[in-house]
Design a protein around this motif. Structure first.
Motif, PDB file in Angstrom:
ATOM      1  N   GLN A   1       0.826  -1.205   0.000  1.00 33.87           N
ATOM      2  CA  GLN A   1       0.000   0.000   0.000  1.00 33.87           C
ATOM      3  C   GLN A   1       0.864   1.261   0.000  1.00 33.87           C
ATOM      4  OE1 GLN A   1      -2.368  -1.183   3.465  1.00 33.87           O
ATOM      5  NE2 GLN A   1      -4.215  -0.766   2.224  1.00 33.87           N
ATOM      6  N   ILE A   2       1.922   1.236   0.778  1.00 36.99           N
ATOM      7  CA  ILE A   2       2.816   2.400   0.848  1.00 36.99           C
ATOM      8  C   ILE A   2       3.507   2.615  -0.489  1.00 36.99           C
ATOM      9  CG2 ILE A   2       4.912   3.333   1.906  1.00 36.99           C
ATOM     10  CD1 ILE A   2       4.041   1.890   4.496  1.00 36.99           C
ATOM     11  N   VAL A   3       4.040   1.547  -1.072  1.00 37.06           N
ATOM     12  CA  VAL A   3       4.738   1.665  -2.353  1.00 37.06           C
ATOM     13  C   VAL A   3       3.766   2.105  -3.441  1.00 37.06           C
ATOM     14  CG1 VAL A   3       5.990   0.379  -4.130  1.00 37.06           C
ATOM     15  CG2 VAL A   3       6.539   0.032  -1.718  1.00 37.06           C
ATOM     16  N   GLU A   4       2.554   1.556  -3.430  1.00 37.50           N
ATOM     17  CA  GLU A   4       1.548   1.933  -4.431  1.00 37.50           C
ATOM     18  C   GLU A   4       1.188   3.416  -4.312  1.00 37.50           C
ATOM     19  OE1 GLU A   4      -2.907   0.544  -5.927  1.00 37.50           O
ATOM     20  OE2 GLU A   4      -1.929  -0.541  -4.296  1.00 37.50           O
ATOM     21  N   ALA A   5       0.991   3.903  -3.084  1.00 34.78           N
ATOM     22  CA  ALA A   5       0.666   5.316  -2.877  1.00 34.78           C
ATOM     23  C   ALA A   5       1.824   6.217  -3.302  1.00 34.78           C
ATOM     24  CB  ALA A   5       0.317   5.563  -1.410  1.00 34.78           C
ATOM     25  N   ALA A   6       3.040   5.807  -2.985  1.00 36.89           N
ATOM     26  CA  ALA A   6       4.214   6.609  -3.360  1.00 36.89           C
ATOM     27  C   ALA A   6       4.362   6.664  -4.874  1.00 36.89           C
ATOM     28  CB  ALA A   6       5.474   6.035  -2.728  1.00 36.89           C
ATOM     29  N   LEU A   7       4.152   5.542  -5.540  1.00 36.70           N
ATOM     30  CA  LEU A   7       4.265   5.496  -6.993  1.00 36.70           C
ATOM     31  C   LEU A   7       3.156   6.316  -7.641  1.00 36.70           C
ATOM     32  CD1 LEU A   7       5.847   4.394  -9.364  1.00 36.70           C
ATOM     33  CD2 LEU A   7       4.399   2.347  -9.298  1.00 36.70           C
ATOM     34  N   ALA A   8       1.950   6.234  -7.112  1.00 41.02           N
ATOM     35  CA  ALA A   8       0.839   7.022  -7.647  1.00 41.02           C
ATOM     36  C   ALA A   8       1.114   8.513  -7.497  1.00 41.02           C
ATOM     37  CB  ALA A   8      -0.473   6.640  -6.942  1.00 41.02           C
TER      38      ALA A   8
END
Length: 136
Positions: free
Chosen positions: A31-38
């Motif tokens: 979730q953290i990586v997905e939010a950072a990438l988004a």
């Protein structure tokens, strides 16, 4: 919604920070990586960076404009002084010219020494004048 699985490699220190953040926020690392990438890929992020760059460029532009103004004032002051000095100082007779030139060289050397000392100390006439005008 179906999500794709990706295998990525992180620097060990970055991976450790990700572990700590996930534990602290009680969310998955994904979730953290997905939010950072988004956030990184969102057009809003680019707009924010562009706005920050524009603000910095505006500050730099104003600073350069102030420098140009100050330089113009300095140039005009020197030119006005030279014009005034040339129009009010009578020419010297030939028999006094050598002594005047020697004295001028000596005085100019003293001027350069004083200027060097003042600049090394950070003291300028402009600062002194503005301090004298400051109400106490």
């Amino acid at each position: 919604m179906k999500k794709e699985r990706l295998n990525v490699y992180f620097d060990p220190s970055l991976s450790a920070e990700l572990d700590v953040l996930a534990a602290r926020r009680k969310v998955s690392k994904s979730q953290i990586v997905e939010a950072a990438l988004a956030s990184f890929l969102s057009p809003d992020g680019a707009d924010q960076r562009e706005a920050a760059i524009v603000r910095r460029l505006d500050r730099l532009t104003r600073a350069v404009e102030r420098l140009e103004r100050d330089q113009s004032i300095g140039n005009e002051a020197v030119a006005l002084f030279v014009k005034f000095w040339l129009t009010t100082t009578p020419p010297l007779p030939d028999d006094m010219r050598e002594a005047a030139q020697a004295s001028g060289k000596e005085r100019y050397g003293g001027f350069l020494e004083t200027l060097g000392r003042r600049l090394a100390k950070g003291r300028t006439l402009t600062k002194e004048v503005s301090e004298d005008r400051t109400p106490r």
